[in-house]
Design an enzyme around this catalytic site. Sequence first.
Site, PDB file in Angstrom:
ATOM      1  CB  ALA A   1      42.075  32.751  43.024  1.00  0.00           C
TER       2      ALA A   1
ATOM      3  CE  LYS B   1      38.056  37.649  36.135  1.00  0.00           C
ATOM      4  NZ  LYS B   1      37.474  37.081  37.386  1.00  0.00           N
TER       5      LYS B   1
ATOM      6  CG  ASP C   1      32.526  36.843  43.042  1.00  0.00           C
ATOM      7  OD1 ASP C   1      33.381  36.619  42.170  1.00  0.00           O
ATOM      8  OD2 ASP C   1      32.730  37.628  43.997  1.00  0.00           O
TER       9      ASP C   1
ATOM     10  CG  ASP D   1      40.048  31.126  55.704  1.00  0.00           C
ATOM     11  OD1 ASP D   1      39.829  30.984  54.491  1.00  0.00           O
ATOM     12  OD2 ASP D   1      39.188  31.598  56.486  1.00  0.00           O
TER      13      ASP D   1
ATOM     14  CE  LYS E   1      32.442  39.673  40.698  1.00  0.00           C
ATOM     15  NZ  LYS E   1      33.480  38.780  40.181  1.00  0.00           N
TER      16      LYS E   1
ATOM     17  N   GLY F   1      40.651  28.520  47.105  1.00  0.00           N
ATOM     18  CA  GLY F   1      41.901  28.303  47.852  1.00  0.00           C
ATOM     19  C   GLY F   1      42.075  26.857  48.290  1.00  0.00           C
TER      20      GLY F   1
ATOM     21  CG  ASN G   1      37.890  38.857  40.864  1.00  0.00           C
ATOM     22  OD1 ASN G   1      38.447  38.702  39.788  1.00  0.00           O
ATOM     23  ND2 ASN G   1      36.847  38.137  41.223  1.00  0.00           N
TER      24      ASN G   1
HETATM   25  N1  PHE Z   1      33.037  35.102  39.929  1.00  0.00           N
HETATM   26  C1  PHE Z   1      33.994  34.400  39.138  1.00  0.00           C
HETATM   27  C2  PHE Z   1      34.989  35.395  38.525  1.00  0.00           C
HETATM   28  O1  PHE Z   1      35.176  36.461  39.035  1.00  0.00           O
HETATM   29  C3  PHE Z   1      33.342  33.460  38.148  1.00  0.00           C
HETATM   30  C4  PHE Z   1      32.417  34.034  37.105  1.00  0.00           C
HETATM   31  C5  PHE Z   1      32.893  34.315  35.836  1.00  0.00           C
HETATM   32  C6  PHE Z   1      31.054  34.226  37.359  1.00  0.00           C
HETATM   33  C7  PHE Z   1      32.047  34.776  34.816  1.00  0.00           C
HETATM   34  C8  PHE Z   1      30.199  34.697  36.349  1.00  0.00           C
HETATM   35  C9  PHE Z   1      30.707  34.946  35.075  1.00  0.00           C
HETATM   36  O2  PHE Z   1      35.661  35.142  37.562  1.00  0.00           O
END
Ligand code: PHE
Length: 352
Positions: A263, A70, A119, A207, A82, A189, A265
């Site tokens: 959106a 990303k 997140d 949801d 993460k 969302g 992940n």
């Molecule tokens: N959690 C979000 C994401 O997956 C936002 C995020 C981005 C949090 C970068 C921290 C650092 O994109």
Amino acid sequence: MTSSIESLVADWDGEALVSHHDGETGSWMFIGVHSTRLGPAAGGTRMRVYPTPADAVLDVLRLAEGMTLKCAVAGLPAGGGKAVLAVPELPTGAVRRELLLRYGRLIETLHGSYRTGPDMNTGPADMDVIGEATPYAFGRSPGNGGSGSSAPDTAVGVWHGIRASCAYAFGTPDLAGRTVLVQGAGGVGTVLVDLLARDGAKVLVADLAADRVAELERRHGALAVDPAEVVGTECDVYAPCATGAVLSAATIPALRCRVVAGAANNQLAEPADAERLRAAGLLYAPDFVINSGGALHLIGTEMLGWDAATLAGRVAGIGDTLTEVYRHADEQGTTTEVAAEAIARARLGLAP
Ligand code: PHE
């Protein structure tokens, strides 16, 4: 989930996995640092109840890798990381605060090689608490020196991405009259539904929390879809905005949409699902491309000092990047996922 943690890590090409058991709450904290090649590893903290600690490890490893892709595709000087807080139940009040302070101290031991942010199930108030223990928390509340929630900019980026995807698939970015199914009415969302409704799209929402859906029905006349019926529901655009792994050998043949652009992940359950989508004639917006609005917001504002106009321009650029990905995929006869990964690998200086 029967895999041992060792076997999960053996298949991962990241730099570090930090594991910490929090005896007070019976939680596990896992921090995955996938890559610091382009800068400090950035990625949010997900708080969730997982069936087993190994499920949490698998999630953190895959999510951290997604952040590397990303940040690279978004052109940010940041790597990928993460964290997950695998809790027995979502904590509130003092228990939550103390857990976050202990977690902040764990982040602090990494001396900035991992920088967190919000997140799933975490937000600015949580970043404020983590920020008491370490400076390495993006997305604290504005009153506390942070840039606030990244969810609205994530939604705006997805909205640009949906428009670009519709332009590619249908010949016009105009969303008036298009049916868009939004799966997950959380922080991202909900804002996405607002934007789509403003454009005159016909919005369907699913949801597990019925009250959130009811609120969107009231506000926009959005139509509720039973969460169990999402996959078979006919629409132009399916926008997954909740958990990952929604695109799989089981679901792809049953999808009744033309575009998948949302959106969440890690939408693909396994790499082969990208080819399944292509073979089924579905245009898939790679998740790590379309959902980078939050990363642009947090890293752009807090690390790079962008003003609002610069940020808005970069978030709008998500649509252009997707168009480029779609063109490359078509020209090279490959999947959109492979085409997007190629952009990331080039930025990372890795062999194609
Ligand atoms: N959690 C979000 C994401 O997956 C936002 C995020 C981005 C949090 C970068 C921290 C650092 O994109």
